[in-house]
Design a protein around this motif. Structure first.
Motif, mmCIF file in Angstrom:
data_model
loop_
_atom_site.group_PDB
_atom_site.id
_atom_site.type_symbol
_atom_site.label_atom_id
_atom_site.label_comp_id
_atom_site.label_asym_id
_atom_site.label_seq_id
_atom_site.Cartn_x
_atom_site.Cartn_y
_atom_site.Cartn_z
ATOM 1 N N MET A 1 -26.306 -1.982 -10.520
ATOM 2 C CA MET A 1 -25.964 -0.978 -11.534
ATOM 3 C C MET A 1 -25.416 0.278 -10.850
ATOM 4 S SD MET A 1 -28.374 0.618 -14.532
ATOM 5 C CE MET A 1 -27.705 1.775 -15.721
ATOM 6 N N THR A 2 -24.297 0.776 -11.346
ATOM 7 C CA THR A 2 -23.683 1.951 -10.725
ATOM 8 C C THR A 2 -24.394 3.228 -11.158
ATOM 9 O OG1 THR A 2 -22.077 2.239 -12.512
ATOM 10 C CG2 THR A 2 -21.434 0.823 -10.679
ATOM 11 N N LYS A 3 -24.270 4.249 -10.323
ATOM 12 C CA LYS A 3 -24.836 5.557 -10.625
ATOM 13 C C LYS A 3 -23.701 6.534 -10.875
ATOM 14 C CE LYS A 3 -28.977 4.728 -7.849
ATOM 15 N NZ LYS A 3 -29.799 5.186 -6.706
ATOM 16 N N GLY A 4 -22.908 6.263 -11.895
ATOM 17 C CA GLY A 4 -21.819 7.145 -12.240
ATOM 18 C C GLY A 4 -20.477 6.644 -11.757
ATOM 19 N N ARG A 5 -19.453 7.460 -11.989
ATOM 20 C CA ARG A 5 -18.072 7.115 -11.677
ATOM 21 C C ARG A 5 -17.458 8.220 -10.830
ATOM 22 N NH1 ARG A 5 -15.440 3.952 -15.833
ATOM 23 N NH2 ARG A 5 -13.885 5.581 -16.231
ATOM 24 N N ILE A 6 -16.579 7.830 -9.913
ATOM 25 C CA ILE A 6 -15.901 8.790 -9.049
ATOM 26 C C ILE A 6 -14.396 8.563 -9.142
ATOM 27 C CG2 ILE A 6 -16.290 7.288 -7.041
ATOM 28 C CD1 ILE A 6 -16.356 9.898 -5.349
ATOM 29 N N ALA A 7 -13.661 9.626 -9.428
ATOM 30 C CA ALA A 7 -12.212 9.546 -9.641
ATOM 31 C C ALA A 7 -11.464 9.711 -8.327
ATOM 32 C CB ALA A 7 -11.777 10.631 -10.620
ATOM 33 N N PHE A 8 -10.346 8.989 -8.214
ATOM 34 C CA PHE A 8 -9.452 9.187 -7.083
ATOM 35 C C PHE A 8 -8.019 9.000 -7.559
ATOM 36 C CE2 PHE A 8 -10.184 4.610 -7.051
ATOM 37 C CZ PHE A 8 -8.953 4.065 -6.718
ATOM 38 N N GLN A 9 -7.075 9.564 -6.793
ATOM 39 C CA GLN A 9 -5.665 9.402 -7.113
ATOM 40 C C GLN A 9 -5.140 8.169 -6.389
ATOM 41 O OE1 GLN A 9 -2.775 9.834 -4.899
ATOM 42 N NE2 GLN A 9 -1.489 9.199 -6.609
ATOM 43 N N GLY A 10 -4.427 7.337 -7.132
ATOM 44 C CA GLY A 10 -3.871 6.140 -6.542
ATOM 45 C C GLY A 10 -4.317 4.898 -7.289
ATOM 46 N N GLU A 11 -4.045 3.757 -6.707
ATOM 47 C CA GLU A 11 -4.413 2.488 -7.319
ATOM 48 C C GLU A 11 -5.536 1.833 -6.529
ATOM 49 O OE1 GLU A 11 -1.370 -0.166 -8.548
ATOM 50 O OE2 GLU A 11 0.074 1.423 -9.016
ATOM 51 N N LEU A 12 -6.140 0.821 -7.114
ATOM 52 C CA LEU A 12 -7.188 0.083 -6.423
ATOM 53 C C LEU A 12 -6.651 -0.458 -5.102
ATOM 54 C CD1 LEU A 12 -8.725 -1.878 -9.430
ATOM 55 C CD2 LEU A 12 -9.663 0.150 -8.299
ATOM 56 N N GLY A 13 -7.395 -0.214 -4.032
ATOM 57 C CA GLY A 13 -6.963 -0.630 -2.709
ATOM 58 C C GLY A 13 -6.423 0.501 -1.862
ATOM 59 N N ALA A 14 -6.295 1.694 -2.416
ATOM 60 C CA ALA A 14 -5.781 2.840 -1.671
ATOM 61 C C ALA A 14 -6.823 3.351 -0.672
ATOM 62 C CB ALA A 14 -5.396 3.960 -2.638
ATOM 63 N N ASN A 15 -6.375 4.181 0.273
ATOM 64 C CA ASN A 15 -7.311 4.797 1.210
ATOM 65 C C ASN A 15 -8.369 5.616 0.486
ATOM 66 O OD1 ASN A 15 -6.661 4.224 4.089
ATOM 67 N ND2 ASN A 15 -4.642 4.977 3.501
ATOM 68 N N SER A 16 -7.975 6.267 -0.603
ATOM 69 C CA SER A 16 -8.942 7.043 -1.375
ATOM 70 C C SER A 16 -9.996 6.137 -2.001
ATOM 71 C CB SER A 16 -8.220 7.850 -2.461
ATOM 72 O OG SER A 16 -7.388 8.836 -1.891
ATOM 73 N N HIS A 17 -9.598 4.936 -2.404
ATOM 74 C CA HIS A 17 -10.548 3.946 -2.921
ATOM 75 C C HIS A 17 -11.556 3.586 -1.832
ATOM 76 C CE1 HIS A 17 -11.115 -0.299 -4.924
ATOM 77 N NE2 HIS A 17 -12.236 0.391 -4.851
ATOM 78 N N GLU A 18 -11.055 3.316 -0.625
ATOM 79 C CA GLU A 18 -11.949 3.010 0.492
ATOM 80 C C GLU A 18 -12.882 4.179 0.787
ATOM 81 O OE1 GLU A 18 -9.511 -0.226 3.200
ATOM 82 O OE2 GLU A 18 -9.493 1.882 3.806
ATOM 83 N N ALA A 19 -12.368 5.418 0.703
ATOM 84 C CA ALA A 19 -13.195 6.595 0.969
ATOM 85 C C ALA A 19 -14.318 6.718 -0.052
ATOM 86 C CB ALA A 19 -12.325 7.853 0.956
ATOM 87 N N CYS A 20 -14.012 6.435 -1.312
ATOM 88 C CA CYS A 20 -15.041 6.475 -2.361
ATOM 89 C C CYS A 20 -16.138 5.454 -2.087
ATOM 90 C CB CYS A 20 -14.418 6.192 -3.727
ATOM 91 S SG CYS A 20 -13.339 7.479 -4.372
ATOM 92 N N MET A 21 -15.741 4.241 -1.716
ATOM 93 C CA MET A 21 -16.705 3.179 -1.463
ATOM 94 C C MET A 21 -17.607 3.510 -0.270
ATOM 95 S SD MET A 21 -14.230 -0.152 -2.047
ATOM 96 C CE MET A 21 -15.493 -1.297 -1.480
ATOM 97 N N ALA A 22 -17.027 4.124 0.755
ATOM 98 C CA ALA A 22 -17.798 4.453 1.952
ATOM 99 C C ALA A 22 -18.786 5.588 1.697
ATOM 100 C CB ALA A 22 -16.858 4.813 3.099
ATOM 101 N N ALA A 23 -18.348 6.609 0.952
ATOM 102 C CA ALA A 23 -19.193 7.782 0.744
ATOM 103 C C ALA A 23 -20.194 7.599 -0.387
ATOM 104 C CB ALA A 23 -18.309 9.002 0.468
ATOM 105 N N PHE A 24 -19.792 6.867 -1.422
ATOM 106 C CA PHE A 24 -20.644 6.694 -2.604
ATOM 107 C C PHE A 24 -20.650 5.225 -3.029
ATOM 108 C CE2 PHE A 24 -19.047 11.043 -2.651
ATOM 109 C CZ PHE A 24 -20.231 11.776 -2.786
ATOM 110 N N PRO A 25 -21.313 4.366 -2.252
ATOM 111 C CA PRO A 25 -21.279 2.929 -2.551
ATOM 112 C C PRO A 25 -21.903 2.556 -3.887
ATOM 113 C CG PRO A 25 -22.904 3.437 -0.841
ATOM 114 C CD PRO A 25 -22.099 4.668 -1.044
ATOM 115 N N ASP A 26 -22.740 3.420 -4.454
ATOM 116 C CA ASP A 26 -23.382 3.122 -5.737
ATOM 117 C C ASP A 26 -22.577 3.611 -6.945
ATOM 118 O OD1 ASP A 26 -25.537 1.930 -4.467
ATOM 119 O OD2 ASP A 26 -26.676 3.797 -4.356
ATOM 120 N N MET A 27 -21.442 4.279 -6.690
ATOM 121 C CA MET A 27 -20.627 4.784 -7.788
ATOM 122 C C MET A 27 -19.409 3.880 -7.993
ATOM 123 S SD MET A 27 -20.727 8.939 -7.327
ATOM 124 C CE MET A 27 -20.310 9.250 -9.046
#
Length: 280
Positions: A1-27
């Motif tokens: 179960m996720t603990k919220g949502r985190i927005a990023f600019q770009g599409e799925l697979g972008a570096n920002s997507h990877e950054a979100c996953m690394a910093a907030f794996p539960d979001m």
């Protein structure tokens, strides 16, 4: 179960997507086509946080972000430095020697110049690195490839023809973490902190020199000062700055008081723990 949502600019697979996953794996990472859309998603409450890239060690600052920060209505609560690795990817069966076109965003081209020169290909612009992978996947062509993060190859079913093609392997992007909370919790006691702020100097002789004098006299380490145009006018009078410390520290309080005296706009965008990457 996720603990919220985190927005990023770009599409799925972008570096920002990877950054979100690394910093907030539960979001749950939520893509948005523009920085404005990502900011608005946080401001409207659709996402609890935003992960926004602001600068790269090779290509410099990310265009448009700094003038959006003060108008976003958001606060900065953290930073993350992420090693950036780009992969040359194409549809299964594509051969590197047959490539004629490489699709990616210009920001990525600037970080992979050496490989692009050896390939001798035509460059086709995309809005985002992950978007370039999607475009290549949707329009199979044995002469086309994309430059994107490894995550994009997994998402869009592409083969990686060459790995880590960035010009230097210390290629790093800095991200800021944003919240709509107007009064976020302060950093934990004892944490080394960074304070980000914006200001516009008054129309006085040597105003910028005088405004910054308080940082020197109070022993404040200023780690960043950037100017940018405001409202399309060719006058670099708006500034984004970062300093070590917290506003409640006596020395920084005095420095900000002196800064405010010589400015007609001054706003603290956030105080947050420094990423351990800074001390490496």
């Amino acid at each position: 179960m996720t603990k919220g949502r985190i927005a990023f600019q770009g599409e799925l697979g972008a570096n920002s997507h990877e950054a979100c996953m690394a910093a907030f794996p539960d979001m749950a990472p939520v893509p948005h086509p523009t920085f404005e859309d990502a900011f608005e998603a946080v401001k409207a409450g659709d996402c609890q946080l935003g992960m926004i890239p602001v600068e790269n060690s090779i290509a410099g600052r990310v265009a448009d972000v700094h003038h959006l920060l003060p108008s976003s209505g958001l606060k900065i609560i953290g930073e993350r430095f992420k090693a950036i690795h780009f992969q040359l990817m194409a549809n299964p069966g594509t051969r590197r020697e047959d490539l004629k076109t490489v699709v990616s965003m210009p920001f990525a081209w600037g970080q992979c110049r050496k490989v692009l020169r050896t390939l001798g290909v035509t460059l086709e612009a995309a809005s985002d690195t992950a978007a370039s992978a999607r475009i290549v996947a949707e329009r199979p062509d044995p002469t086309r490839a994309a430059i994107a993060p490894a995550l994009a190859a997994d998402i869009y079913g592409l083969d990686i023809l060459a790995r880590d093609i960035e010009d230097t392997h210390n290629n790093t992007t800095r991200f800021l973490i944003m919240t709509a909370d107007p009064e976020p919790a302060p950093p934990p006691p004892g944490a080394t902190c960074v304070t980000s702020f914006v200001f516009r100097v008054r129309n006085l002789p040597a105003a910028l020199y005088k405004a910054l004098g308080g940082f020197a006299t109070n022993g404040i380490n200023m780690t960043k000062l950037e100017s940018y145009m405001e409202g399309g006018a060719f006058r670099a009078t708006f500034f984004y700055g970062e300093v070590d410390g917290r506003p409640e520290d006596r020395a920084l309080t005095l420095a900000f008081e002196e800064l405010a005296f010589f400015t007609d706009r001054f706003e603290i965008l956030g105080t947050y723990p420094a990423d351990p990457f800074r001390s490496r």
